[in-house]
Motif scaffolding. Structure first.
Motif, PDB file in Angstrom:
ATOM      1  N   LYS A 167      -3.063  10.816 -52.840  1.00 53.54           N
ATOM      2  CA  LYS A 167      -2.288   9.798 -52.127  1.00 53.54           C
ATOM      3  C   LYS A 167      -1.806   8.671 -53.028  1.00 53.54           C
ATOM      4  O   LYS A 167      -0.902   7.946 -52.674  1.00 53.54           O
ATOM      5  CB  LYS A 167      -3.125   9.208 -50.987  1.00 53.54           C
ATOM      6  CG  LYS A 167      -3.445  10.258 -49.950  1.00 53.54           C
ATOM      7  CD  LYS A 167      -3.895   9.697 -48.644  1.00 53.54           C
ATOM      8  CE  LYS A 167      -4.377  10.808 -47.737  1.00 53.54           C
ATOM      9  NZ  LYS A 167      -3.353  11.844 -47.516  1.00 53.54           N
ATOM     10  N   LEU A 168      -2.448   8.521 -54.199  1.00 52.73           N
ATOM     11  CA  LEU A 168      -2.149   7.349 -55.014  1.00 52.73           C
ATOM     12  C   LEU A 168      -1.752   7.721 -56.451  1.00 52.73           C
ATOM     13  O   LEU A 168      -0.643   7.457 -56.893  1.00 52.73           O
ATOM     14  CB  LEU A 168      -3.395   6.458 -55.029  1.00 52.73           C
ATOM     15  CG  LEU A 168      -3.198   5.010 -55.379  1.00 52.73           C
ATOM     16  CD1 LEU A 168      -2.274   4.347 -54.381  1.00 52.73           C
ATOM     17  CD2 LEU A 168      -4.542   4.287 -55.366  1.00 52.73           C
ATOM     18  N   GLN A 171       1.614   9.704 -57.087  1.00 53.32           N
ATOM     19  CA  GLN A 171       2.818   8.891 -56.887  1.00 53.32           C
ATOM     20  C   GLN A 171       2.969   7.850 -57.989  1.00 53.32           C
ATOM     21  O   GLN A 171       4.066   7.614 -58.482  1.00 53.32           O
ATOM     22  CB  GLN A 171       2.746   8.184 -55.526  1.00 53.32           C
ATOM     23  CG  GLN A 171       2.891   9.117 -54.344  1.00 53.32           C
ATOM     24  CD  GLN A 171       4.332   9.570 -54.153  1.00 53.32           C
ATOM     25  OE1 GLN A 171       5.262   9.000 -54.713  1.00 53.32           O
ATOM     26  NE2 GLN A 171       4.516  10.622 -53.376  1.00 53.32           N
ATOM     27  N   MET A 172       1.844   7.237 -58.359  1.00 55.55           N
ATOM     28  CA  MET A 172       1.890   6.182 -59.374  1.00 55.55           C
ATOM     29  C   MET A 172       2.286   6.755 -60.737  1.00 55.55           C
ATOM     30  O   MET A 172       2.769   6.035 -61.607  1.00 55.55           O
ATOM     31  CB  MET A 172       0.519   5.507 -59.492  1.00 55.55           C
ATOM     32  CG  MET A 172       0.173   4.648 -58.302  1.00 55.55           C
ATOM     33  SD  MET A 172       0.919   3.029 -58.483  1.00 55.55           S
ATOM     34  CE  MET A 172       0.256   2.164 -57.079  1.00 55.55           C
ATOM     35  N   TRP A 248      12.152   4.747 -53.852  1.00 53.19           N
ATOM     36  CA  TRP A 248      11.448   3.514 -53.460  1.00 53.19           C
ATOM     37  C   TRP A 248      11.453   2.460 -54.554  1.00 53.19           C
ATOM     38  O   TRP A 248      11.287   1.285 -54.302  1.00 53.19           O
ATOM     39  CB  TRP A 248      10.021   3.816 -53.039  1.00 53.19           C
ATOM     40  CG  TRP A 248       9.223   4.600 -54.050  1.00 53.19           C
ATOM     41  CD1 TRP A 248       9.163   5.965 -54.150  1.00 53.19           C
ATOM     42  CD2 TRP A 248       8.394   4.091 -55.094  1.00 53.19           C
ATOM     43  NE1 TRP A 248       8.345   6.319 -55.187  1.00 53.19           N
ATOM     44  CE2 TRP A 248       7.854   5.192 -55.784  1.00 53.19           C
ATOM     45  CE3 TRP A 248       8.045   2.800 -55.510  1.00 53.19           C
ATOM     46  CZ2 TRP A 248       6.991   5.047 -56.866  1.00 53.19           C
ATOM     47  CZ3 TRP A 248       7.182   2.660 -56.586  1.00 53.19           C
ATOM     48  CH2 TRP A 248       6.663   3.783 -57.250  1.00 53.19           C
TER      49      TRP A 248
END
Lengths: 252, 239
Positions: A167-168, A171-172, A248
């Motif tokens: 989840k992190l 993406q990062m 984003w």
């Protein structure tokens, strides 16, 4: 389109002027044509030989590039993930990845020919060696760049290490991964061409080497022009994919 | 439900002196408690200990007699920390993705977004909304984890004074409706006095508890009442 000209307009004007100047210098025999060919001669060479150039040689180069690049991405991301989860693997392999970049690839290529012969795999090996590093470093540094505050937030919700990763961390890692990927995709094409220079029977690298042996500057430059155009297209496609994935970030 | 901190001591790694030593606190269900104190007195550390992100060296922290563990309370850190690639809706739903037993549907989330005036921004990315809106989303994310205890670390610290007033009124109305237990950190003494049942003043090596003499429900007129002004002056002297 307007934006495109705003960004690249000046460059395009510069290139057009430079090509016209070169054409003049060669046509008026100030520069001999076997040193630098006239741009129109290169275009004529491409038009006259477009069938073998595109179908035979570009096709062969692209196949080597594609196999090498895909293997480098799969292997590079796989290694980055393993190093992220295991300190032991990181300590064992990260220096090796770094050292692999210090090896002069030109010197190593004959060894690949020795191992894999004149098959496609000697070229694929050079391609992988060229593009592996920016992919591993881009992905690994990306995973590690995750802000500690975000990790704490997810942990406070009871997230497992695996959930935090999916989840992190992933993406990062994207911004850094894409920076590596853009370098790698261009390097891959260079790698495939170098591989062909050192031993092949088809491909644009082989073609330009054969033409160079015949002192045919038109032919050498024809291969270079095609490789450059393909390189630009591949880079632009990667940049587009990056823009889509990181939409984003644009509003930031 | 009772949140209990018993003889809690915590020292940061590589430091000799504990930042929190022998702290005792008892917070009852439905209470609104504020922690105030100068920087470095360990306010945020106390919240991190209650979440389980930090482990105390000595003492125990329990909810209803059970030692706390990660995921037991709702936590809203100082920064809103919305994941920038997720929409407002997806940010709110992340708690439910992590804790599979959490009963939170998108429909519930939508109802809440409607109530806080953010329904038109359901599909917006965090960078497309204002600071006050982001705080509301971050608050909903913490609240909709469904936990009884909510830990809020200076949630309105970065907001302008008008937005801050709005958010305070909004927080009070939600707290009263849902009967949550709130532990709230602030540097704003007026805010602490206006919102809380009880204020805990942290100093180095001492803790003082102060009851707030205002009745419930609170409303904005009370900000100018003699009780609140008096309390704020008292806190200013003590801090």
């Amino acid at each position: 389109m307007r934006n495109f000209f705003k960004t690249y307009g000046l460059f395009i004007v510069f290139m057009v002027v430079a090509l016209i100047a070169l054409e003049y210098l060669v046509q008026s025999d100030i520069i001999p044509a076997f040193i630098v060919p006239a741009p129109t001669d290169v275009v004529i060479h491409i038009i006259e030989n477009w069938r073998p150039l595109i179908f035979e040689h570009l096709g062969a180069t692209m196949l080597e590039f594609a196999i090498g690049f895909i293997l480098a991405v799969v292997g590079g991301v796989g290694l980055a993930v393993s190093m992220f989860f295991s300190k032991t693997i990181e300590k064992m392999l990260y220096p090796a990845v770094l050292i692999s970049q210090m090896i002069p690839i030109i010197a190593l290529s004959p060894i690949f020919v020795l191992w894999f012969g004149y098959t496609i795999w000697s070229k694929v090996a050079v391609t992988i060696l060229m593009s592996f590093f920016p992919i591993v470093v881009g992905a690994y540094d990306g995973f590690k760049s995750t802000d500690k505050d975000y990790i704490e937030l997810l942990r406070s919700m009871g997230a497992s290490k695996r959930q935090i990763f999916t989840k992190l961390n992933i993406q990062m890692a994207f911004p850094s991964f894409f920076s590596g990927l853009k370098i790698a995709i261009v390097y891959s094409l260079v790698g495939a061409t170098i591989g062909e220079w050192l031993g092949a029977s088809e491909g644009l690298g082989y073609y330009s080497r054969r033409m160079s042996g015949d002192l045919n500057a038109d032919g050498v430059f024809a291969a270079i022009v095609i490789l450059t155009i393909v390189g630009i297209i591949l880079f632009a496609l990667t940049a587009m994919l990056e823009k889509r994935t990181l939409r984003w970030k644009e509003t930031e | 439900m009772t949140l209990l901190l018993k003889n809690v001591t915590y020292t940061f790694p590589k430091e000799k002196k504990p930042i929190i030593s022998d702290l005792n606190l008892k917070i009852e269900k439905g209470e609104f408690v504020s922690l105030i104190g100068k920087s470095g007195t360990g306010k945020s550390t106390i919240l991190k200990l209650i979440t389980g992100l930090l482990k105390q060296a000595l003492g125990e922290i329990t909810i209803n007699g059970q030692p706390i563990s990660l995921g037991d309370v709702g936590y809203m850190p100082q920064k809103d920390l919305l994941l920038p690639w997720r929409t407002v809706m997806d940010n709110i739903m992340i708690g439910a993705e992590i804790q599979k037993d959490l009963q939170l549907t998108k429909e519930d989330a939508r109802n809440w977004l409607k109530r806080v005036g953010l329904i038109d921004y359901e599909q917006a990315l965090p960078n497309q909304i204002s600071g006050g809106m982001r705080q509301r989303v971050a608050f909903l994310r913490a609240m909709l984890t469904g936990k009884e205890v909510l830990l809020l670390d200076e949630p309105f610290g970065a907001l302008d004074s008008i937005t801050k007033k709005e958010m305070q009124a909004w927080l009070l109305s939600i707290w009263q409706e849902l009967d949550k237990t709130i532990v709230f950190i602030t540097h704003d003494l007026e805010e602490a006095s206006y919102l809380s049942d009880r204020i805990i003043l942290l100093k180095q090596y001492s803790v003082e508890e102060i009851e707030v003499p205002l009745h419930r429900p609170r409303h904005a007129d009370m900000l100018h009442s003699s009780e609140l002004v008096g309390l704020r002056r008292e806190l200013e002297k003590k801090i």
